[in-house]
Design an enzyme around this catalytic site. Structure first.
Site: not given
Length: 656
Positions: A369-372
């Protein structure tokens, strides 16, 4: 020759019963009658017999009265018969006997003198057996030497039924049953198991209890030294440490990975083998001293490990999550805690499923998700395609091919800087940056940060995730991968990404083992892990400021703030694929938060993952509070002081 009436007669003349020779007329008529007449009868004159003929070679007349055939040569008839010399036969027989006796004597000399050691050893091998003498398995400790797995000395109590005296039989049964909590009937079976010489009665007996039993001096009762693996309660590291089997061999976790180091080398002892192949431990035998295993010292901190496990489990149960993991590490790769939920008791591992025992921090792959997004932005910054102040026009949604991409919350079209795109966690803004970078370069940075390859920890069951090659990406995969969909990672891989940023752009392979300790207490440090620069220090510093804005007043992770400390981090909320349908529908969510502190001088990184929480599934709401709890405790435990600096004013919007 004399006849029966005393008269002499010619031996050549046939007797009264002889038949006349062939060709001779029979006697009869007047001659016969005159012979039987009175006394005045005149006797017939004797017939002249011709001399015998010399036999002819190759034939001749048949001999009267016998079968026809050649006669032996005259020389043989005239040679006198001689018997063999008995002395000669005796000498030959004696000579043969001497030769046989010499062969037997030589063989005896060979067996009893020349080959005696070989035959003696072979005979001894028939009744002696070599067995292993248990050795002490090395301990697994935290960085401060606190045990996470240890071996304690025990006794294996046995009986020799042949040695037990009849008048002691009942006493032996009673004492063993009462002292070790055994069934008297089962003990009696062992005691009466003749002709067996070795019957195990009890295992894992504390040495003190055996010493009390030994003081009774009961004949035929003995004990062997053994060791039992013990795991201190509430270490919170069961999924990482693993366990050993009944034979003391490591089966899972670090117990299995480090088995060669921990196990040591068993000793060797020869024991006598009794009837039926039963070993008799009391018999004398040659022994080789066992070599104890080496202790393994980890980089873990027991206190941080325990607290992380408690915080994770409490939050997972509160949200009804299916599972989760938490990792605490340094920017230089040393792991201080690695926990998993649910966990298990290694002392009773057979009661748990393989799924419950798996170390989810490396075994569970999920979409980041957004941690990427930090990788997408890092690549664009490193390539000089953008700056933290670059302004982008970001709508709520965008259409690419046949798919519509949206941000998590509705908003009108905004003018966001690159700082604002990360702080607001905009999917659409990140897609724009990803399109600038392109699939080839994005893939290269994902690989450089450690995606799609092992973490280097060599833990069993590790899932390296999925990262397809750019030539296999279809039309919408570049935008999907840009903000963390269409690929999968494990928690350790993602924690390593943020450790790289915190370490000034240098990625150091994560490590769990600090070194080993031998029997004399000498510490041997582990080899330095490999490291590689992924991004420049300038880019890493820019990313750190951008990540600090995420926890600010305009960011998505205000719950990650820690009073007195500057905190940088990123939320992540990703859809989960339903294994039954193969689609996102009904699969739930994965909630994550990963960050470091102090943001301007990083000391610790904390990664929190919650799988399929039933409520509050957004990363900033579900996972960020666990991050705050664990990071706060870890900073205090490590005595990390606040830097005392104030965060700079970071511009998020283009109209500011």
């Amino acid at each position: 020759m004399t006849s029966r009436d005393g008269r002499s007669r010619d031996p050549r003349r046939p007797g009264p019963s002889a038949r006349p020779a062939r060709g001779t007329p029979p006697r009869g008529g007047s001659q016969a009658r005159s012979r039987q007449g009175g006394a005045g009868a005149q006797r017939r004159a004797p017939r002249e017999v011709p001399p015998p003929r010399r036999p002819q070679v190759g034939g001749g007349a048949r001999r009267p009265g016998g079968p026809a055939g050649p006669r032996p040569p005259a020389s043989l008839l005239r040679r006198p018969f001689r018997r063999g010399n008995p002395r000669r036969r005796l000498n030959i027989a004696v000579t043969l006997m001497v030769v046989v006796l010499m062969v037997f004597a030589g063989r005896l000399v060979q067996i009893q003198a020349i080959d005696a050691p070989t035959y003696a050893a072979a005979a001894e091998d028939l009744r002696l057996t070599t067995i292993d003498i248990p050795t002490t398995r090395g301990d697994i400790t935290d960085v401060n030497g606190n045990p996470l797995a240890m071996s304690v000395e025990t006794r294996t109590v046995f009986v020799d039924p042949v040695e037990i005296r009849d008048d002691d039989r009942q006493r032996v049964i009673d004492e063993l049953s009462e002292r070790f909590g055994l069934d008297p009937a089962e003990v009696a079976e062992h005691v009466d198991a003749r002709p067996s010489r070795y019957e195990v009665v009890a295992q894992d007996v504390p040495p003190r209890k055996w010493d009390e039993m030994a003081e009774l001096g009961l004949q035929g009762v003995g004990a062997l030294v053994d060791y039992k693996r013990v795991y201190p309660e509430e270490t919170g590291a069961a999924d990482l440490i693993g366990f050993t089997g009944a034979d003391g061999q490591g089966l899972e976790g670090l117990e299995g990975v480090m088995d060669d180091t921990l196990a040591g080398e068993p000793g060797k002892q020869q024991v006598e083998t009794g009837a039926g192949g039963v070993q008799i431990p009391m018999a004398d035998g040659l022994a080789q001293e066992p070599v104890p295993g080496r202790d393994v010292r980890l980089t873990l901190d027991q206190d941080i490990q325990w607290h992380a496990q408690q915080a994770l489990a409490e939050r997972a149960e509160e949200l009804g999550a299916q599972g989760g993991s938490a990792i605490v590490m340094r920017p230089t790769g040393e792991i201080l805690a690695m926990t998993d939920y649910p966990t298990y008791d290694p002392a009773d591992y057979g009661e748990y499923s393989a799924e419950d025992r798996a170390n989810g921090a490396v075994a569970e792959a999920f979409e980041p998700g957004s941690t990427n997004k930090v990788i997408t932005l890092a690549g664009a910054l490193e390539e000089g395609l953008t700056t933290p102040e670059t302004v982008y026009t970001v709508p709520y949604s965008t259409q690419i091919h046949d798919r519509t991409f949206k941000d998590d919350h509705f908003h009108p079209t905004q003018r966001l800087t690159l700082n604002g795109i990360l702080a607001q966690s905009s999917n659409v803004g990140t897609i724009q940056v990803g399109q600038q970078l392109g699939r080839e370069r994005l893939y290269a940075y994902l690989r450089d940060f450690g995606f799609g390859e092992p973490t280097g920890l060599d833990l069993p069951g590790e899932n390296v995730g999925i990262l397809s090659k750019p030539e296999d990406w279809w039309g919408t995969q570049l935008p999907s991968v840009s903000f963390g969909q269409g690929l999968s990672v494990n928690a350790m891989q993602m924690a390593s990404v943020y450790a790289t940023v915190a370490n000034g752009g240098v990625r150091v392979e994560p490590t769990l083992v600090a070194g080993t300790v031998d029997g004399d207490g000498a510490f041997t440090p582990a080899e330095e892990p490999p490291s590689e620069r992924v991004i420049s220090e300038e880019t890493a510093d820019e990313l750190a400021l951008m990540l600090e804005a995420v926890t600010g007043e305009e960011g998505t992770a205000q719950a990650a703030q820690i009073p007195g400390y500057r905190v940088a981090g990123k939320t992540g909320t990703a859809n989960r694929v339903d294994p039954d349908t193969g689609s996102y529908s009904g699969g739930g969510h994965t909630s994550t938060f990963v960050g470091f502190a102090p943001a301007d001088d990083p000391e610790l990184i904390v990664q929190v993952v919650l799988h399929n929480p039933q409520r509050d599934y957004y990363g900033g709401e579900a996972a960020a509070p666990v991050f705050t709890d664990i990071m706060s405790f870890a900073l205090k435990t490590e005595k990390v002081q606040p830097t005392g600096t104030e965060p700079p004013n970071i511009r998020l919007f283009g109209d500011e």
